[in-house]
Design an enzyme around this catalytic site. Structure first.
Site, PDB file in Angstrom:
ATOM      1  CB  SER A 239     -32.074 -46.578 -64.954  1.00  0.00           C
ATOM      2  OG  SER A 239     -33.218 -47.527 -65.211  1.00  0.00           O
TER       3      SER A 239
ATOM      4  CD  GLU B 152     -32.676 -56.130 -63.446  1.00  0.00           C
ATOM      5  OE1 GLU B 152     -32.019 -55.529 -62.688  1.00  0.00           O
ATOM      6  OE2 GLU B 152     -33.692 -55.652 -64.212  1.00  0.00           O
TER       7      GLU B 152
ATOM      8  CB  ALA C 117     -28.944 -47.742 -63.014  1.00  0.00           C
TER       9      ALA C 117
ATOM     10  CG  HIS D 102     -37.295 -48.478 -65.434  1.00  0.00           C
ATOM     11  ND1 HIS D 102     -38.264 -49.041 -65.682  1.00  0.00           N
ATOM     12  CD2 HIS D 102     -36.162 -49.716 -64.894  1.00  0.00           C
ATOM     13  CE1 HIS D 102     -38.231 -50.438 -65.374  1.00  0.00           C
ATOM     14  NE2 HIS D 102     -37.081 -50.694 -64.836  1.00  0.00           N
TER      15      HIS D 102
ATOM     16  CG  HIS E 267     -35.737 -54.544 -67.235  1.00  0.00           C
ATOM     17  ND1 HIS E 267     -35.786 -53.316 -66.577  1.00  0.00           N
ATOM     18  CD2 HIS E 267     -35.646 -54.396 -68.434  1.00  0.00           C
ATOM     19  CE1 HIS E 267     -35.404 -52.465 -67.468  1.00  0.00           C
ATOM     20  NE2 HIS E 267     -35.358 -53.127 -68.646  1.00  0.00           N
TER      21      HIS E 267
ATOM     22  CG  ASP F  21     -39.092 -53.525 -63.661  1.00  0.00           C
ATOM     23  OD1 ASP F  21     -38.221 -53.827 -64.736  1.00  0.00           O
ATOM     24  OD2 ASP F  21     -38.606 -52.588 -62.687  1.00  0.00           O
TER      25      ASP F  21
END
Ligand SMILES: [Zn+2]
Length: 288
Positions: A200, A257, A195, A202, A260, A209
């Protein structure tokens, strides 16, 4: 003379008969071969497909193949594999939901169409080691991990700084440039793997995750574990959602995902998970 003629006629007749018999034999043989051929092809291909489905190697192969093509969706039995971000990165940004300014901290949308301000400041607290999370949601994260302790849940990745995301992205850009691509082409290719900084989740401090003892790598086969099923059933009780579900790639911009999760708060999480929608769809509907 008449007798001689008769004998010649008989001979000719016998010859004709023999010829038609061998023609019949040849036709039968041909038909038999044809039918066998069809049957072999039919049963042969069914066998091949079923073994492809059961073998994770083939599924991975299909996934890799599909991710390199564009705009296609392959359905194998119950396993649906979608294209990677390459497909969506070519979409026009205008078609995607842009969040109005001033959204609540827990509903803040971060994706490639809604990058996070570089100067965004969230209250961070250490979860363990260098892993940090938003202090307003850390108790919920701990409670979720504790509730699933039978599966030995491990937290693999939490908050990432803008600088870390930048260096991850830059590393990928350099890899692409080493293959001979121009800077802009390399950036475009890198963005399909890592990303871009600020896009992202995050970077927000509310994404996590998860890994389990049963499954310790970030691959799609993860979705077949009991731990994943447990997580799907219980994450919303602690305010978390599966952020990038299957078949929602055109909306989220990210491939499926199963590892996530994102904190949004209990009420919103329950609605999103029970309806099987994405955060983008929820926000667009509610207008925030
Ligand atoms: Zn993640």
């Amino acid at each position: 003379m008449a007798n001689k003629n008769q004998t010649t006629k008989d001979k000719k007749h016998k010859h004709k008969k023999r010829r038609s018999r061998s023609l019949l034999l040849a036709t039968t043989l041909f038909l038999a071969l044809f039918v066998t051929g069809i049957a072999f092809r039919l049963f042969g291909s069914v066998d091949m497909v079923s073994s492809d489905i059961s073998s994770p190697v083939s599924t991975d192969f299909v996934e890799t193949t599909v991710s390199q093509t564009t705009q296609s969706k392959v359905t194998l039995s119950q396993t649906t594999v979608q294209t990677s971000e390459k497909t969506t990165s070519t979409r026009t940004p205008g078609k995607h939901y842009i969040q109005p300014a001033g959204a609540d901290w827990n509903l803040k949308l971060v994706n490639k169409w809604n990058p996070l301000d570089k100067n965004y400041k969230q209250p961070l607290v250490t979860y363990s080691g260098n892993n940090k999370f938003d202090s307003r949601a850390i108790d919920k994260l701990k409670a979720l991990v504790n509730a699933g302790k039978a599966y030995n849940i491990r937290v693999a990745s939490l908050y990432r700084t803008h600088e870390l995301q930048t260096s991850l992205f830059e590393r990928q850009v350099k890899r692409e440039m080493a293959k001979g691509h121009s800077r802009s082409k390399a950036e475009e290719l890198a963005a399909t793997e890592v990303a871009r900084p600020g896009t992202s989740e995050h970077n927000l401090g509310l994404a996590v995750d998860f890994l389990f003892e049963q499954y310790s790598s970030l691959e799609v086969a993860y979705e077949k574990t009991e731990a994943y099923t447990w997580m799907l059933e219980h994450c919303a009780d602690y305010g978390f959602i599966l952020r990038f579900p299957k078949n929602k790639q055109s909306i989220t911009g990210v491939i499926f995902e199963p590892w996530h999760y994102r904190y949004v708060g209990e009420k919103v999480a329950k609605e999103i998970m029970s309806r099987g929608i994405t955060l983008e769809e929820y926000l667009q509907e509610k207008g925030n």
